[in-house]
Design an enzyme around this catalytic site. Structure first.
Site, short mmCIF file in Angstrom:
data_model
loop_
_atom_site.label_atom_id
_atom_site.label_comp_id
_atom_site.label_asym_id
_atom_site.label_seq_id
_atom_site.Cartn_x
_atom_site.Cartn_y
_atom_site.Cartn_z
N HIS A 116 0.80 -1.22 0.00
CA HIS A 116 0.00 0.00 0.00
C HIS A 116 0.83 1.28 0.00
O HIS A 116 0.32 2.35 -0.32
CB HIS A 116 -0.95 0.01 1.20
N HIS A 180 3.66 7.77 13.54
CA HIS A 180 2.92 6.54 13.84
C HIS A 180 3.93 5.45 14.16
O HIS A 180 5.10 5.53 13.78
CB HIS A 180 1.98 6.13 12.71
#
Length: 287
Positions: A116, A180
């Site tokens: 992705h 993140h």
């Protein structure tokens, strides 16, 4: 051809966003992406140069610091089917030759399957994987040792020098970040099965929701807005410690910005989305 014929887009990605098919979350970020998608459609590039990382799925036993793909596909993931990229092999080979001739001992890849990191920005910013020719350029952002941010900037600038001479309108994309810390990247391993990855992610997801660092994200976006290369380098150097393992992916932003000529960016949208475990940002340069 000059950097005036180049549009640079840097944007976060997240599998959580892909699974949010009803668009419940991240509406401010999604709105920013739609705005930028309109810019891309108006720009109508001849080719895309896409700087992306890997999540230890494509590169496992051999992990290149920098790689140019001469042919590539996209693996099925998060409800999306597998697909093929339209890689212009001659252009990609010419880029690889240029980089090698300029002192970058890059890796050349053929018939690789990307995840992705490469698929999501194409879906978000264009009408699909095959709309434009794409040259995938991989930067190791996941498996230590990572390339130094200073070297990433040099690498991106050299890609930009190649683009100066090809006579095409080029969309340059950097994908990943911002803050993140995916549980699967917190584990220091070069290889794991998909089942083990899923187990680790499930066990650590709730904790990961609390690891977004908006202050660090703001500092990075502020440095990007003036293309403060010194501050960007310093922030990328401490990204893992201050903003999580996934923040290392801002190396792709550094490369993309340098390939675009090191021009200031405009932050179009920023939104910390806990359920996506990521500080989601999108910024543009060169329009």
């Amino acid at each position: 051809m000059s950097v005036a014929d180049r549009l640079v887009v840097c944007a976060s990605h997240s599998p959580g966003m892909m699974r949010d098919v009803e668009h419940v979350l991240g509406r401010s970020f999604r709105s920013g992406l739609e705005q930028v998608r309109g810019m891309v459609e108006e720009f109508d590039p001849d080719v895309i140069v896409l700087f992306g990382g890997d999540h230890r799925r494509t590169f496992r036993q051999v992990v290149p610091s920098f790689a140019v793909a001469l042919s590539a596909g996209i693996m099925a993931e998060a409800g999306r089917e597998a697909g093929e990229l339209r890689v212009p092999a001659d252009r990609a080979r010419a880029l690889a030759d240029h980089l090698l001739g300029s002192g970058f001992d890059i890796t050349v890849c053929r018939d690789i399957e990307l995840d992705h990191a490469f698929a999501q920005p194409l879906h978000d910013l264009t009408a699909g994987l095959g709309v434009y020719p794409v040259i995938p350029v991989a930067i190791n952002c996941a498996t230590a040792p990572l390339p130094r941010p200073e070297r990433v900037l040099e690498f991106g600038a050299e890609v930009g020098r190649f683009l100066d001479g090809i006579g095409d309108r080029v969309l340059v994309i950097g994908t990943g970040g911002l803050s993140h810390s995916p549980p699967s990247l917190e584990v220091d391993t070069h290889d794991m099965s998909d089942a083990e990855r899923a187990r680790i992610i499930a066990a650590g997801y709730a904790a990961a929701e609390q690891k977004i660092k908006p202050e660090w994200d703001k500092a990075f976006l502020d440095a990007l807005s003036s293309w403060d290369a010194t501050s960007l380098t310093e922030l990328a150097t401490v990204a893992h410690e201050q903003a999580g393992a996934g923040a290392n992916e801002v190396r792709t932003w550094l490369a993309a910005g340098a390939a675009g000529g090191g021009k200031p960016f405009e932050c179009i949208a920023y939104e910390p989305v806990q359920k996506w475990i990521t500080g989601m940002g999108v910024a543009v340069s060169g329009r």
